[in-house]
Design a protein around this motif. Structure first.
Motif, PDB file in Angstrom:
ATOM      1  N   ARG A 166      -8.084  18.814 -24.279  1.00  0.00           N
ATOM      2  CA  ARG A 166      -7.874  17.967 -23.091  1.00  0.00           C
ATOM      3  C   ARG A 166      -8.761  18.365 -21.927  1.00  0.00           C
ATOM      4  O   ARG A 166      -9.102  17.534 -21.081  1.00  0.00           O
ATOM      5  CB  ARG A 166      -6.409  18.053 -22.647  1.00  0.00           C
ATOM      6  N   ALA A 167      -9.110  19.650 -21.842  1.00  0.00           N
ATOM      7  CA  ALA A 167      -9.875  20.127 -20.683  1.00  0.00           C
ATOM      8  C   ALA A 167     -11.365  19.885 -20.825  1.00  0.00           C
ATOM      9  O   ALA A 167     -12.101  19.927 -19.842  1.00  0.00           O
ATOM     10  CB  ALA A 167      -9.611  21.620 -20.468  1.00  0.00           C
ATOM     11  N   LEU A 168     -11.830  19.625 -22.045  1.00  0.00           N
ATOM     12  CA  LEU A 168     -13.262  19.484 -22.280  1.00  0.00           C
ATOM     13  C   LEU A 168     -13.755  18.094 -21.897  1.00  0.00           C
ATOM     14  O   LEU A 168     -13.160  17.086 -22.290  1.00  0.00           O
ATOM     15  CB  LEU A 168     -13.572  19.750 -23.755  1.00  0.00           C
ATOM     16  N   SER A 169     -14.861  18.043 -21.144  1.00  0.00           N
ATOM     17  CA  SER A 169     -15.400  16.743 -20.755  1.00  0.00           C
ATOM     18  C   SER A 169     -16.365  16.221 -21.818  1.00  0.00           C
ATOM     19  O   SER A 169     -16.706  15.050 -21.814  1.00  0.00           O
ATOM     20  CB  SER A 169     -16.104  16.840 -19.397  1.00  0.00           C
ATOM     21  N   ASP A 170     -16.783  17.097 -22.723  1.00  0.00           N
ATOM     22  CA  ASP A 170     -17.679  16.702 -23.811  1.00  0.00           C
ATOM     23  C   ASP A 170     -16.829  16.206 -24.982  1.00  0.00           C
ATOM     24  O   ASP A 170     -16.209  16.989 -25.710  1.00  0.00           O
ATOM     25  CB  ASP A 170     -18.522  17.923 -24.207  1.00  0.00           C
ATOM     26  N   ARG A 171     -16.789  14.886 -25.146  1.00  0.00           N
ATOM     27  CA  ARG A 171     -15.892  14.277 -26.113  1.00  0.00           C
ATOM     28  C   ARG A 171     -16.109  14.794 -27.533  1.00  0.00           C
ATOM     29  O   ARG A 171     -15.157  15.050 -28.271  1.00  0.00           O
ATOM     30  CB  ARG A 171     -16.049  12.739 -26.058  1.00  0.00           C
ATOM     31  N   SER A 172     -17.371  14.952 -27.933  1.00  0.00           N
ATOM     32  CA  SER A 172     -17.592  15.347 -29.331  1.00  0.00           C
ATOM     33  C   SER A 172     -17.188  16.803 -29.553  1.00  0.00           C
ATOM     34  O   SER A 172     -16.681  17.161 -30.614  1.00  0.00           O
ATOM     35  CB  SER A 172     -19.040  15.092 -29.754  1.00  0.00           C
ATOM     36  N   PHE A 173     -17.359  17.650 -28.529  1.00  0.00           N
ATOM     37  CA  PHE A 173     -16.877  19.026 -28.639  1.00  0.00           C
ATOM     38  C   PHE A 173     -15.348  19.035 -28.686  1.00  0.00           C
ATOM     39  O   PHE A 173     -14.727  19.760 -29.474  1.00  0.00           O
ATOM     40  CB  PHE A 173     -17.397  19.876 -27.466  1.00  0.00           C
ATOM     41  N   ALA A 174     -14.727  18.168 -27.863  1.00  0.00           N
ATOM     42  CA  ALA A 174     -13.257  18.074 -27.841  1.00  0.00           C
ATOM     43  C   ALA A 174     -12.721  17.657 -29.211  1.00  0.00           C
ATOM     44  O   ALA A 174     -11.706  18.188 -29.681  1.00  0.00           O
ATOM     45  CB  ALA A 174     -12.811  17.086 -26.767  1.00  0.00           C
ATOM     46  N   ASP A 175     -13.413  16.711 -29.861  1.00  0.00           N
ATOM     47  CA  ASP A 175     -12.989  16.271 -31.199  1.00  0.00           C
ATOM     48  C   ASP A 175     -13.184  17.388 -32.221  1.00  0.00           C
ATOM     49  O   ASP A 175     -12.342  17.602 -33.090  1.00  0.00           O
ATOM     50  CB  ASP A 175     -13.789  15.032 -31.628  1.00  0.00           C
ATOM     51  N   GLU A 176     -14.320  18.079 -32.086  1.00  0.00           N
ATOM     52  CA  GLU A 176     -14.595  19.187 -33.003  1.00  0.00           C
ATOM     53  C   GLU A 176     -13.491  20.250 -32.900  1.00  0.00           C
ATOM     54  O   GLU A 176     -13.031  20.778 -33.920  1.00  0.00           O
ATOM     55  CB  GLU A 176     -15.954  19.809 -32.653  1.00  0.00           C
ATOM     56  N   VAL A 177     -13.075  20.537 -31.677  1.00  0.00           N
ATOM     57  CA  VAL A 177     -12.016  21.538 -31.459  1.00  0.00           C
ATOM     58  C   VAL A 177     -10.728  21.133 -32.180  1.00  0.00           C
ATOM     59  O   VAL A 177     -10.073  21.965 -32.811  1.00  0.00           O
ATOM     60  CB  VAL A 177     -11.768  21.740 -29.944  1.00  0.00           C
TER      61      VAL A 177
END
Lengths: 190, 190
Positions: A166-177
């Motif tokens: 939720r805190a990540l502004s980089d959507r693809s990194f957020a999905d990867e997480v």
DNA sequence: TGTACATCAGTGAACGCGCGTTCACTGATGTAC
DNA sequence: TGTACATCAGTGAACGCGCGTTCACTGATGTAC
């Protein structure tokens, strides 16, 4: 003697608690004012103190109710370890990440709860124990106690992962997480 | 032309950022007012806007600085996997739990950061990537990329565990959670 | 070296606003007879 | 059945307070000559 249907006030109280849960999880506890909470429940601010002694009192009740609801939600999962696999996939989904108001209270509020008073932290503690027990029982039905360590690890990993995503502004990194989180979660079942 | 030592204002700015980091981690972002932040830095409220465009602007700068400091702290650890073992034990210590103001910004603020604006979440994202890379590199120096999944799992588990331990009012359960966290953390190194 | 000046980091009072909380009041309800 | 009454959940204006922000001002500094 009874002027209104006897459960009327209690029903209203529960509606305030339930709507406040959503609001807190969306905007934070400090970020949600009493007037907003009451209008969420279809009431005006003045009625608040007919139901709760203070905002802190509401917060403690909301935390208790939210964790109770979490434990109850485990009943909708398949039994045993398969249910934990369901849980991991639902919990670490983009759907859950993108709708905090309808989701896990720990993921939305845990650090704020850590700064709350005794009553709220006590309510959280009771609920957290029930959740850990539920997960532990599913990990090893025959001996839940020995599985508590793993249960704590799985739960904290899921909570931290959702918060991070939720805190990540980089959507693809957020999905990867989230995807890594599912793999890490499944590893706890092995 | 230069009225004051040329770094004077910059030094003050950094002091405000550093003290604000402590305060935010202790009382939350919403829980820390501008007047309090400035008096923490030995100044009065009015000077704030000579240094920052808004409170949000400060928050973004604090988050960036806090995460930079976290990454720098990795240099004090032993090299490689041994350093990760040091990290796990320090991170999941009662000392760290009981002093949030001096500790990890993720554990203290992650769900609040998730509700912040783009600038703050962007600053957090950059820092989080650096932390994950650092952990991944120590897990498998020869191929950091394949270790990112594990690194994310270890970090989120540590963050969630510390938050959980802080939220529990039952001290012995809180201590148990930290100890289980260490075991779960060490399992990521195997 | 001494004095008048320009700079600017920092002061502190004030702004409007929303907070948590209080309170005199309303009006729909069921009761009494 | 009809009317006067007691109850009480909810109303909405107001309280003092601290929030984020603005602004006219201060006073220590280094510069100019």
């Amino acid at each position: 003697m009874v002027r209104y249907a006897k459960e009327h006030k209690e029903v209203t109280r529960q509606r305030i608690i339930q709507k406040a849960g959503q609001r807190f999880k969306q905007d934070g506890i400090d970020g949600s004012g009493v007037s907003t909470l009451m209008s969420d429940a279809g009431l005006t601010n003045g009625a608040f103190y007919a139901h709760f002694a203070s905002k802190d009192d509401l917060v403690a009740n909301v935390v208790a109710a939210e964790l109770r609801a979490q434990v109850e939600a485990y009943d909708t999962l398949r039994p045993g370890r398969q249910g934990l696999e369901d849980l991991i996939r639902q919990y670490l989904s983009p759907e859950h990440r993108d709708h905090p108001g309808a989701g896990c209270p720990s993921a939305a509020l845990l650090d704020e709860i850590g700064r709350c008073g005794d009553a709220t932290r006590q309510a959280y503690t009771d609920g957290a124990k029930a959740i850990v027990d539920e997960i532990a029982a599913r990990l090893t039905p025959e001996d839940p106690r020995s599985a508590r360590g793993k249960a704590v690890g799985l739960y904290t990993m899921m909570v931290g992962t959702l918060q991070l995503s939720r805190a990540l502004s980089d959507r693809s990194f957020a999905d990867e997480v989230l995807e890594q989180g599912i793999e890490n979660g499944l590893a706890f079942l092995r």
